[in-house]
Scaffold this motif. Sequence first.
Motif, mmCIF file in Angstrom:
data_model
loop_
_atom_site.group_PDB
_atom_site.id
_atom_site.type_symbol
_atom_site.label_atom_id
_atom_site.label_comp_id
_atom_site.label_asym_id
_atom_site.label_seq_id
_atom_site.Cartn_x
_atom_site.Cartn_y
_atom_site.Cartn_z
ATOM 1 N N UNK A 273 0.826 -1.202 0.000
ATOM 2 C CA UNK A 273 0.000 0.000 0.000
ATOM 3 C C UNK A 273 0.861 1.253 0.000
ATOM 4 N N UNK A 274 0.232 2.334 -0.398
ATOM 5 C CA UNK A 274 0.841 3.653 -0.282
ATOM 6 C C UNK A 274 -0.131 4.534 0.464
ATOM 7 N N UNK A 275 0.370 5.241 1.424
ATOM 8 C CA UNK A 275 -0.480 6.153 2.167
ATOM 9 C C UNK A 275 0.187 7.521 2.145
ATOM 10 N N UNK A 276 -0.601 8.547 1.892
ATOM 11 C CA UNK A 276 -0.043 9.903 1.835
ATOM 12 C C UNK A 276 -0.819 10.794 2.792
ATOM 13 N N UNK A 277 -0.109 11.601 3.552
ATOM 14 C CA UNK A 277 -0.769 12.591 4.400
ATOM 15 C C UNK A 277 -0.099 13.937 4.227
ATOM 16 N N UNK A 278 -0.912 14.954 4.205
ATOM 17 C CA UNK A 278 -0.392 16.319 4.180
ATOM 18 C C UNK A 278 -1.056 17.059 5.319
ATOM 19 N N UNK A 279 -0.277 17.709 6.148
ATOM 20 C CA UNK A 279 -0.887 18.545 7.174
ATOM 21 C C UNK A 279 -0.500 19.986 6.966
ATOM 22 N N UNK A 280 -1.397 20.852 7.392
ATOM 23 C CA UNK A 280 -1.114 22.288 7.318
ATOM 24 C C UNK A 280 -0.819 22.771 8.735
ATOM 25 N N UNK A 281 0.311 23.397 8.904
ATOM 26 C CA UNK A 281 0.682 23.904 10.219
ATOM 27 C C UNK A 281 0.021 25.255 10.406
ATOM 28 N N UNK A 282 -0.391 25.501 11.638
ATOM 29 C CA UNK A 282 -0.910 26.837 11.911
ATOM 30 C C UNK A 282 0.308 27.743 11.977
ATOM 31 N N UNK A 283 0.282 28.784 11.175
ATOM 32 C CA UNK A 283 1.513 29.554 10.964
ATOM 33 C C UNK A 283 1.885 30.391 12.182
ATOM 34 N N UNK A 284 0.930 30.545 13.117
ATOM 35 C CA UNK A 284 1.193 31.436 14.245
ATOM 36 C C UNK A 284 2.235 30.847 15.181
ATOM 37 N N UNK A 285 3.083 31.704 15.630
ATOM 38 C CA UNK A 285 4.175 31.393 16.567
ATOM 39 C C UNK A 285 4.613 29.942 16.580
ATOM 40 N N UNK A 286 5.144 29.538 15.480
ATOM 41 C CA UNK A 286 5.695 28.193 15.411
ATOM 42 C C UNK A 286 7.019 28.139 16.157
ATOM 43 N N UNK A 287 7.134 27.159 17.002
ATOM 44 C CA UNK A 287 8.417 26.953 17.670
ATOM 45 C C UNK A 287 8.940 25.594 17.250
ATOM 46 N N UNK A 288 10.212 25.381 17.539
ATOM 47 C CA UNK A 288 10.786 24.076 17.204
ATOM 48 C C UNK A 288 10.022 22.950 17.885
ATOM 49 N N UNK A 289 9.655 23.179 19.162
ATOM 50 C CA UNK A 289 8.959 22.116 19.888
ATOM 51 C C UNK A 289 7.616 21.802 19.270
ATOM 52 N N UNK A 290 6.857 22.881 18.982
ATOM 53 C CA UNK A 290 5.527 22.678 18.410
ATOM 54 C C UNK A 290 5.646 21.939 17.080
ATOM 55 N N UNK A 291 6.654 22.333 16.337
ATOM 56 C CA UNK A 291 6.880 21.725 15.036
ATOM 57 C C UNK A 291 7.219 20.244 15.197
ATOM 58 N N UNK A 292 8.127 19.976 16.138
ATOM 59 C CA UNK A 292 8.494 18.593 16.409
ATOM 60 C C UNK A 292 7.294 17.761 16.791
ATOM 61 N N UNK A 293 6.468 18.362 17.641
ATOM 62 C CA UNK A 293 5.305 17.614 18.111
ATOM 63 C C UNK A 293 4.357 17.326 16.953
ATOM 64 N N UNK A 294 4.130 18.342 16.131
ATOM 65 C CA UNK A 294 3.260 18.151 14.968
ATOM 66 C C UNK A 294 3.756 17.027 14.068
ATOM 67 N N UNK A 295 5.041 17.076 13.814
ATOM 68 C CA UNK A 295 5.639 16.103 12.905
ATOM 69 C C UNK A 295 5.581 14.699 13.513
ATOM 70 N N UNK A 296 5.894 14.645 14.793
ATOM 71 C CA UNK A 296 5.857 13.376 15.499
ATOM 72 C C UNK A 296 4.445 12.790 15.479
ATOM 73 N N UNK A 297 3.474 13.655 15.768
ATOM 74 C CA UNK A 297 2.076 13.197 15.761
ATOM 75 C C UNK A 297 1.673 12.716 14.381
ATOM 76 N N UNK A 298 2.106 13.467 13.370
ATOM 77 C CA UNK A 298 1.759 13.101 12.000
ATOM 78 C C UNK A 298 2.232 11.674 11.706
ATOM 79 N N UNK A 299 3.485 11.397 12.027
ATOM 80 C CA UNK A 299 4.030 10.067 11.746
ATOM 81 C C UNK A 299 3.366 8.999 12.600
ATOM 82 N N UNK A 300 3.203 9.291 13.881
ATOM 83 C CA UNK A 300 2.599 8.304 14.776
ATOM 84 C C UNK A 300 1.155 8.003 14.369
#
Lengths: 364, 1017
Positions: free
Chosen positions: B725-752
């Motif tokens: 199978x192939x699975x594709x996901x695209x998420x849109x980050x909320x552009x407001x005050x992005x921090x490294x941590x928030x970004x990491x969490x988003x990315x981590x959640x996306x993969x998990x």
Amino acid sequence: MTSELDIFVGNTTLIDEDVYRLWLDGYSVSDAVALRVRSGILEQTGATAAVLQSDTMDHYRTFHMLERLLHAPPKLLHQLIFQIPPSRQALLIERYYAFDEAFVREVLGKKLSKGTKKDLDDISTKTGITLKSCRRQFDNFKRVFKVVEEMRGSLVDNIQQHFLLSDRLARDYAAIVFFANNRFETGKKKLQYLSFGDFAYCAELMIQNWTLGAVGETPPHPDSQVDDMDVDLDKEFLQDLKELKMLVADKDLLDLHKSLVCTALRGKLGVFSEMEANFKNLSRGLVNVAAKLTHNKDVRDLFVDLVEKFVEPCRSDHWPLSDVRLFLNQYSASVHSLDGFRHQALWDRYMGTLRGCLLRLYHD
Amino acid sequence: MPGKLKVKIVAGRHLPVMDRASDLTDAFVEVKFGNTTFKTDVYLKSLNPQWNSEWFKFEVDDEDLQDEPLQITVLDHDTYSANDAIGKVYIDIDPLLYSEAATVISGWFPIYDTIHGIRGEINVVVKVDLFNDLNRFRQSSCGVKFFCTTSIPKCYRAVIIHGFVEELVVNEDPEYQWIDRIRTPRASNEARQRLISLMSGELQRKIGLKVLEMRGNAVVGYLQCFDLEGESGLVVRAIGTACTLDKLSSPAAFLPACNSPSKEMKEIPFNEDPNPNTHSSGPSTPLKNQTYSFSPSKSYSRQSSSSDTDLSLTPKTGMGSGSAGKEGGPFKALLRQQTQSALEQREFPFFTLTAFPPGFLVHVGGVVSARSVKLLDRIHNPDEPETRDAWWAEIRQEIKSHAKALGCHAVVGYSESTSICEEVCILSASGTAAVLNPRFLQDGTVEGCLEQRLEENLPAGCGFCHIPYDELNMPFPAHLTYCYNCRKQKVPDVLFTTIDLPIDATVIGKGCLIQARLCRLKKKAQAEANATAISNLLPFMEYEVHTQLMNKLKLKGMNALFGLRIQITVGENMLMGLASATGVYLAALPMPGGIQIAGKTPNDGSYEQHISHMQKKINDTIAKNKELYEINPPDISEEIIGSPIPEPRQRSRLLRSQSESSDEVTELDLSHGKKDAFVLEIDDTDAMEDVHSLLTDVPPPSGFYSCNTEIMPGINNWTSEIQMFTSVRVIRLSSLNLTNQALNKNFNDLCENLLKSLYFKLRSMIPCCLCHVNFTVSLPEDELIQVTVTAVAITFDKNQALQTTKTHVEKSLQRASTDNEELLQFPLELCSDSLPSHPFPPAKEHLESASSNSGIPAAQRAVTVEKASPMGEGNFRNRSTPPCANTTVGVVKMTPLSFIPGAKITKYLGIINMFFIRETTSLREEGGVSGFLHAFIAEVFAMVRAHVAALGGNAVVSYIMKQCVFMENPNKNQAQCLINVSGDAVVFVRESELEVVSTQQPTTNCPPSCAGGEVTT
């Protein structure tokens, strides 16, 4: 963080039967998710609601893409886009063409026209089936009808060939097409106690015995070849049925018939006296139904007449089904001993089918 | 005129309605090859036209045959206006150009339009008549076989593994040409598809020429990629491993190479032979291989400025013998010399293979990687793509020098990748430094006895773990112990590699997928400034990714990573790092230490309490994971092993470097100094975050396993049910005050979440394992993150699992016994493995006897192969069964693995390499972005399956989606997607069917020598 895009594509297309059911039942994605949550799937699998939402969306998208192919099932078999094992293909088709009892009872015998389609709102409210599902079922009926209506040959075979349905479902569709074509009235209040199965059973008997295809040979008139073999009743046969009228019009014949039946059944019937008293009424009813079938209007009322003229009188006298069977057998057979009656074959063709129908229709 | 291409257009079906008035279509077909076009008659008013055309014949050069695709266009005839195109089919005729592959291409192909997708199907028959031309200056390389599979293909034997081949071609991207402003999107897409098809053909031909020059006959592990550099052009590049392969079709193929040296050369189509004597003279001295030199590097690698210069692999004195054990010493040294002499002649001793013939891999040093940030500029002269070549040469040199630093002569499991954002490009290369056995690297002239003695001294199951570098002269601080398996040689405490787990490796318990995920914000910048910013960030990312991997590995209670792939993706305002690997517990390596947490602020009661709470949680997790993955190594007291060598503890085997438009090589020491246990210091919220994220990774639900390697260590009883199978996901980050941590969490959640979704979707396959899980991250726009996953789910038999793991352990015990004993036990063992009612296939017996005759001590390994990937190299008659001939469409399996469980690949039909563009201007109507991409990927699968079926195959192995570039513009209701996939088309036969065949005709399959074996069973 919002999910912009979320898809899953398998080399073998994944079909979740439960989600397919929900989709066929016309639930929206959010309703379907709610229903799945209620089914306890989250506890069983340890998944989250978000996972369920994504999964449901995905399946719905797949089904939506498959729907176009399901409209012409042979296409589903030959298309290359979705790799689906044959057993799954069969399941997809079978479930897509399956229908709800409540729904089919509402439209059985009705013209499958735009007018009826407009009434689907009411049917949806009345039956509790979603409008979407009603539309799918109605469109299925109509699609099958359109494809096979003009076709020659066995109705069931034609349906099976063009829609790849199981034998059982194809027979049901044959009944639906047959009823829609002959516009039999099934919606009257006194017919409400009958199930779709009852009608389908009768339809099958009628297709087998009363249509042109039933004769088993090419129609006698070359110009009548345009007639559909299985969908239309054999007009000539219906004309001939008038001849049966002498069974009740000729008083001697009627008396003789009655005495033959009574002699044979004496002591065997629990409701003998009631039968004896009612014989002439019942016989008149059955024969008159036959004699009237030349008119389209009366053909439509066939089931109303049968219930009114036979089922209801017997039921009011509390005939057990076994007695009805004994009576009808004897009633049909005794005609053979009536010397003055020449239309034995016609009688058998009529009564053979009618006896089957009546026995099926006789219940509470 | 070296070739005649014949094409016949038979029929069409399910065509779209092109004439609204009649609800029908007047279709005809244009068949184009090169500059020649033929047309069929117009078939009036039908959606299922029967053209039944004559044979259209194209007389062409074989050079064109290799480069050009056959182009079939279906059109609707219109009397009054221009004919409307319905769609096209591109057919790569390359598989018809070598004798062992397909002989005819015949079948239903989906008619594809870049705007409307698939619109009906067309039935086409294609044949090629090739004429021999031996004495021409060759521009073509017909006859060289290509395989995407990164191991020796199942029905072949490697006679020689020559080494690295690479090539790249560049062109202007039609999408960015001036003409694109006036032509339709369809014309532009088609121009692009056609150009890329042409470029891949040319690239493959050029690679083929290099292979012929090296006297090979095949490319294994062929990986071709596209770099869409936008304004600056389009690069198609490929790497692979040149080999001389011998088809295993007759018993003679099992004979050792040195006995029939001329035989395996037969297939090789070379035109001029510098020293033909080499082939006819039997076994010769090891010196011989030096006379058998390759042509200078220039001839098979265009860029050369840096190639012949430095970094020759002259052996450091004492390097080899220094680390060798007592007995192994002299042989090892000899081996080293031979390997070096064999590899010295190669500019880049790289191998794209990830799995090897038994005995090929001697030692593994560790992962080597190099990255470089480049600024793209317009490619001025497409015929001289020097800059791109030079860039890659630079990186390869770095890799080579890293490998050398690790005491290794070669790099295996080698791969290259790019990430492009606007005008900045990150080039990455990585591989595993290794020491190889020379036997496969040169002509079969090495003396057999030497080999055998060498083999004897290589302990099975742990040899590859032994350090290749000199322990007194280590390239980095490392903690060494004596091998826990053989107790003779030194091993590191952790091992990272990019290859698959060797089949003879002794593993305890099961493996699992381990991922490190990381985001870093970056300021938006232009050109030079941007490139500098990126190169400044890279080392930190590498370091963090590495630390995360190490932490997670320890948390799992494991000590080695296989199939490691670190992807760094560059976006406008961020960098993403995603590392995936399969963690295992190697029995040869020491048990990993735990993780200790230390707080920075002492004397704070509540804080300490918190720390100890965390520590407990971590310890619990480790214990739980050990149970989950069945890691219970036998207790070995320190005395037996001997005290660990007092050496600074080594944390990393990763050597890497970054350079920004310069040759500067910065090496990063990833070791954490001399701390004895692995200590995590929680000195700020960041670190706290890290510890938390460590613990948030949820293990897969019970019944599920996952790995990114070919097979899952510890599971070997696969059933035949597979789902790619192939699975594709695209998420849109909320552009407001992005921090490294928030970004990491988003990315981590996306993969998990993506993994969770997969587990849920495939729950009906439990017990099952997701194999070859391949994550790709891209950053299509400012706030978008796209993750694409391709993998295959394979079910396995839970009941048999216990049984086989037991026998697996037994086997590893038995491996320690002498060869003779093993040979005796071997058939018995096989019998006890197979079900009682199971008839013993005589062919397996034969395999056994044949390989033991040949002096290749691979008997027990062959069994391991057979069980792990149930397709031993038994010499069954090649019986190509036609794919299911029922009325419906035949099933074509697709898998990213090189094998199909429960089946045997009997024939390789050729490489599948397809590139598609799909565009829409009615995005909403097609179900939004998800609907659009879902349909497109389904269509791509369908087109791959159709091509395989037309070649007469029933599966694609080593399937990979190399690119999935998705762009959307919802405001304009538009979207565009480019997908590039490849794989090997094969014919497979179910093992159950095979056994029937082999028992039915035992006399034909089995020479007299094994008749006895048959009687005994």
